[in-house]
Design an enzyme around this catalytic site. Structure first.
Site, PDB file in Angstrom:
ATOM      1  N   LYS A 195       0.819  -1.226   0.000  1.00 50.29           N
ATOM      2  CA  LYS A 195       0.000   0.000   0.000  1.00 50.29           C
ATOM      3  C   LYS A 195       0.851   1.273   0.000  1.00 50.29           C
ATOM      4  O   LYS A 195       0.487   2.263  -0.623  1.00 50.29           O
ATOM      5  CB  LYS A 195      -0.958  -0.003   1.191  1.00 50.29           C
ATOM      6  CG  LYS A 195      -2.075  -1.034   1.066  1.00 50.29           C
ATOM      7  CD  LYS A 195      -3.052  -0.927   2.217  1.00 50.29           C
ATOM      8  CE  LYS A 195      -4.150  -1.965   2.090  1.00 50.29           C
ATOM      9  NZ  LYS A 195      -5.172  -1.838   3.153  1.00 50.29           N
ATOM     10  N   ALA A 202       4.675   5.903  21.307  1.00 55.78           N
ATOM     11  CA  ALA A 202       5.217   6.968  20.452  1.00 55.78           C
ATOM     12  C   ALA A 202       4.536   6.987  19.083  1.00 55.78           C
ATOM     13  O   ALA A 202       4.272   8.054  18.531  1.00 55.78           O
ATOM     14  CB  ALA A 202       6.724   6.797  20.287  1.00 55.78           C
TER      15      ALA A 202
END
Length: 272
Positions: A65, A155
């Site tokens: 993708k 994160a």
């Protein structure tokens, strides 16, 4: 006959050929749709080969993708922000158009097939990979009060929340950081269910009013659905409808006609 295909690795398991055959039959469109296994380093060459064979459009699945995003000469706004493309409209000049229909498929499945309401709701999106990133913009477009992105690595979730913060109220955190919070709609964008696992979420996120949605699907309830059910969730749903709805978005982009998805969802689920 116009040719279309899904490219991925692996791809043998794909239901896309069956879905698009049903769409074509329903809408009286003459087309051929195949599943093409592509070598990990052979994506660009495979697209070029398909174009030479008269290919008109492609669906792209893992792991290509991001490469499809880079290959597209022009992209929709939603694909641009998602950083991934799952639909290519091929152009003989090589200036292909890229779109990402995943988020639209998810939202349409929840809204139209299940009757969900996002406006002024608290949403929890579990995972911060490509599947999660592709659905954030459409979810925020439905005006929830809050979208929390929770991920094993905090994160990554914080970064995703920052990337989309101008579209709505977003927060990113680790899985354990949602302890003590409850959510109206919880969407599992991880692939944990494929290995019969459940993300390490605190049980407090689910109430008897919570709707829980797993982007994965199988011939029975996924591990995430079972977990949510045991905790008393109001509704538990898998991602088969999302698969069919995102395919319908692609089909409409290619053929300029929107198929009726509910009979196709029923047909695919009936094959299990």
């Amino acid at each position: 006959m116009d040719r279309y295909a899904v490219m991925g690795n692996p791809v043998a398991h794909s239901k896309s050929p069956r879905i698009h055959a049903l769409f074509a039959e329903q809408t009286s469109q003459q087309l051929q749709y195949d599943a093409i296994l592509v070598e990990k380093d052979g994506f660009r060459e495979a697209v070029a080969d398909f174009l030479r064979q008269g290919g008109k459009g492609l669906n792209i699945t893992v792991p290509f993708k991001e490469e499809a995003w880079a290959l597209a000469a022009t992209r929709s706004d939603r694909a641009e922000r998602a950083g991934a493309v799952n639909t290519l409209v091929l152009d003989e000049s090589g200036r292909h158009f890229g779109d990402n229909t995943d988020g639209a498929g998810l939202v349409r499945d929840l809204l139209h097939n299940h009757g969900a309401v996002f406006k002024n709701k608290r949403l929890l999106l579990v995972g911060a990979g490509g599947a999660a990133r592709g659905v954030i913009e459409p979810l925020l477009g439905e005006s929830p009060t809050l979208l929390v992105i929770a991920n094993r690595t905090s994160a990554k979730a914080v970064e995703l929340a920052r990337l989309f913060c101008e579209l709505g109220h977003t927060e990113g955190c680790g899985l354990d950081a949602v302890h003590g919070q409850a959510f109206d709609i919880i969407i599992n964008a991880t692939a944990a269910s494929l290995s019969a696992k459940v993300p390490a979420l605190p049980e407090s996120v689910i109430t008897t009013d919570s709707w829980c949605y797993d982007m994965m699907y199988a011939d029975k309830a996924t591990a995430f659905m079972d977990w949510a059910q045991q905790l008393g969730a109001a509704r538990c749903m898998d991602g088969l409808g999302m698969l069919v709805e995102q395919a319908a978005e692609s089909f409409c982009l290619w053929r300029n006609v929107r198929p009726d998805t509910q009979p196709v969802i029923n047909a695919i689920r009936g094959q299990y």
